[in-house]
Design a protein around this motif. Sequence first.
Motif, PDB file in Angstrom:
ATOM      1  N   ARG A  31      -8.470  49.422   1.081  1.00  0.00           N
ATOM      2  CA  ARG A  31      -7.398  49.882   1.953  1.00  0.00           C
ATOM      3  C   ARG A  31      -6.922  48.747   2.849  1.00  0.00           C
ATOM      4  NH1 ARG A  31      -9.484  52.103   6.022  1.00  0.00           N
ATOM      5  NH2 ARG A  31      -7.589  52.279   7.210  1.00  0.00           N
ATOM      6  N   ASN A  33      -6.272  46.934   6.086  1.00  0.00           N
ATOM      7  CA  ASN A  33      -6.955  46.978   7.372  1.00  0.00           C
ATOM      8  C   ASN A  33      -8.475  47.164   7.261  1.00  0.00           C
ATOM      9  OD1 ASN A  33      -6.353  46.560  10.107  1.00  0.00           O
ATOM     10  ND2 ASN A  33      -6.847  48.684  10.573  1.00  0.00           N
ATOM     11  N   GLY A  35     -10.487  45.093   6.063  1.00  0.00           N
ATOM     12  CA  GLY A  35     -11.082  43.815   6.439  1.00  0.00           C
ATOM     13  C   GLY A  35     -11.366  42.866   5.279  1.00  0.00           C
ATOM     14  N   SER A  53      -3.741  39.373   9.637  1.00  0.00           N
ATOM     15  CA  SER A  53      -2.555  39.744  10.402  1.00  0.00           C
ATOM     16  C   SER A  53      -2.851  40.890  11.354  1.00  0.00           C
ATOM     17  CB  SER A  53      -1.455  40.150   9.427  1.00  0.00           C
ATOM     18  OG  SER A  53      -0.434  40.796  10.122  1.00  0.00           O
ATOM     19  N   THR A  59      -0.013  41.496   3.727  1.00  0.00           N
ATOM     20  CA  THR A  59      -0.359  40.709   2.545  1.00  0.00           C
ATOM     21  C   THR A  59       0.257  41.359   1.319  1.00  0.00           C
ATOM     22  OG1 THR A  59      -2.496  40.406   3.622  1.00  0.00           O
ATOM     23  CG2 THR A  59      -2.288  39.547   1.394  1.00  0.00           C
ATOM     24  N   PRO A  77      -3.716  42.536  -2.046  1.00  0.00           N
ATOM     25  CA  PRO A  77      -3.048  43.259  -0.966  1.00  0.00           C
ATOM     26  C   PRO A  77      -3.698  44.626  -0.819  1.00  0.00           C
ATOM     27  CG  PRO A  77      -1.450  42.516  -2.603  1.00  0.00           C
ATOM     28  CD  PRO A  77      -2.810  42.257  -3.176  1.00  0.00           C
ATOM     29  N   ASN A 143     -17.705  47.591   5.767  1.00  0.00           N
ATOM     30  CA  ASN A 143     -17.443  46.569   6.794  1.00  0.00           C
ATOM     31  C   ASN A 143     -17.291  47.197   8.188  1.00  0.00           C
ATOM     32  OD1 ASN A 143     -16.756  43.942   7.731  1.00  0.00           O
ATOM     33  ND2 ASN A 143     -14.578  44.391   7.520  1.00  0.00           N
TER      34      ASN A 143
HETATM   35  N1  LIG Z   1     -14.816  44.850  14.786  1.00  0.00           N
HETATM   36  C1  LIG Z   1     -14.503  44.376  13.592  1.00  0.00           C
HETATM   37  N2  LIG Z   1     -13.207  44.182  13.253  1.00  0.00           N
HETATM   38  C2  LIG Z   1     -12.919  43.699  12.020  1.00  0.00           C
HETATM   39  C3  LIG Z   1     -13.937  43.406  11.078  1.00  0.00           C
HETATM   40  N3  LIG Z   1     -13.341  42.963   9.944  1.00  0.00           N
HETATM   41  C4  LIG Z   1     -12.010  42.992  10.169  1.00  0.00           C
HETATM   42  N4  LIG Z   1     -11.749  43.427  11.423  1.00  0.00           N
HETATM   43  C5  LIG Z   1     -10.404  43.584  12.024  1.00  0.00           C
HETATM   44  O1  LIG Z   1      -9.676  44.519  11.234  1.00  0.00           O
HETATM   45  C6  LIG Z   1      -8.290  44.136  11.125  1.00  0.00           C
HETATM   46  C7  LIG Z   1      -7.881  44.022   9.677  1.00  0.00           C
HETATM   47  O2  LIG Z   1      -8.572  42.961   9.060  1.00  0.00           O
HETATM   48  P1  LIG Z   1      -7.989  42.210   7.780  1.00  0.00           P
HETATM   49  O3  LIG Z   1      -9.045  41.253   7.330  1.00  0.00           O
HETATM   50  O4  LIG Z   1      -6.638  41.689   8.029  1.00  0.00           O
HETATM   51  O5  LIG Z   1      -7.874  43.457   6.756  1.00  0.00           O
HETATM   52  P2  LIG Z   1      -7.307  43.432   5.259  1.00  0.00           P
HETATM   53  O6  LIG Z   1      -8.139  44.414   4.509  1.00  0.00           O
HETATM   54  O7  LIG Z   1      -7.271  42.047   4.728  1.00  0.00           O
HETATM   55  O8  LIG Z   1      -5.847  44.029   5.465  1.00  0.00           O
HETATM   56  P3  LIG Z   1      -4.541  43.815   4.511  1.00  0.00           P
HETATM   57  O9  LIG Z   1      -4.362  42.341   4.303  1.00  0.00           O
HETATM   58  O10 LIG Z   1      -3.436  44.467   5.262  1.00  0.00           O
HETATM   59  O11 LIG Z   1      -4.840  44.533   3.244  1.00  0.00           O
HETATM   60  C8  LIG Z   1      -8.174  42.822  11.909  1.00  0.00           C
HETATM   61  O12 LIG Z   1      -7.705  43.117  13.197  1.00  0.00           O
HETATM   62  C9  LIG Z   1      -9.598  42.292  11.949  1.00  0.00           C
HETATM   63  O13 LIG Z   1      -9.845  41.477  13.067  1.00  0.00           O
HETATM   64  C10 LIG Z   1     -15.312  43.620  11.469  1.00  0.00           C
HETATM   65  O14 LIG Z   1     -16.267  43.417  10.715  1.00  0.00           O
HETATM   66  N5  LIG Z   1     -15.522  44.103  12.727  1.00  0.00           N
END
Ligand SMILES: Nc1nc2c(ncn2[C@@H]2O[C@H](COP(=O)(O)OP(=O)(O)OP(=O)(O)O)[C@@H](O)[C@H]2O)c(=O)[nH]1
Length: 191
Positions: A31, A33, A35, A53, A59, A77, A143
């Motif tokens: 999904r 967000n 991470g 982002s 993405t 993405p 995560n």
């Molecule tokens: N507290 C915490 N926040 C996290 C963690 N991993 C990611 N985040 C936060 O979650 C948000 C999304 O993280 P991304 O790594 O951009 O997520 P993504 O899955 O790549 O998202 P897309 O590129 O939109 O698909 C960001 O604000 C990160 O800082 C974690 O382990 N702990």
Amino acid sequence: MEILKAEFIKGVIGDDYGFEDNLPHLAFFGRSNAGKSSVINSLVGRKDFVKVSKMPGKTRQANFFCINDSFYLVDFPGYGYAKCSILERNKMIKRALWYVEFSNVKPKAVFLIIDVNVGLTALDREMIEILKENNHQIVIVANKIDRLAKSVMEKQLSLIQKEARDIPVLRYSARTNEGKDGLIKKIESFV
Ligand SMILES: Nc1nc2c(ncn2[C@@H]2O[C@H](COP(=O)(O)OP(=O)(O)OP(=O)(O)O)[C@@H](O)[C@H]2O)c(=O)[nH]1
Ligand SMILES: [Mg+2]
């Protein structure tokens, strides 16, 4: 294994996943967000290696990173971000599916990144079914464990594991790097 070298190779928007080399691919799905990009950053030990982002769903391309000159991590993405149009969301899902179903570069494994607070969503379940049908190895990475009190986290993890049945569920925090050794070991077992 230690991750000593990590290089961005290319971003793929269409269906051009072909590579000249025969290095194994490991795909990161999940999904928006959840991470995915943050987990990759934490694995390679560089905060800004992959852009994270503040606006999820940004993405739009599958990004290929070559690790230790020996395998690719593919950051897909995210699917299911509510603020994307339905058309856009469908496109993302189709693209991911095309890669797992028809692409000539079958990933050695698909790491499904989920937010431990959220658990498995309907789209994750659908994705798991399709991956299973196509005989993919799946690993769930739960995560953001740093966000929950330990007792709540353990409970949540056992619910996720129960639902995932024989699919391994690894705990992770991209923020604190907890679980990094376990994830690297898992990665190593596929490459
Ligand atoms: N507290 C915490 N926040 C996290 C963690 N991993 C990611 N985040 C936060 O979650 C948000 C999304 O993280 P991304 O790594 O951009 O997520 P993504 O899955 O790549 O998202 P897309 O590129 O939109 O698909 C960001 O604000 C990160 O800082 C974690 O382990 N702990
Ligand atoms: Mg991302």
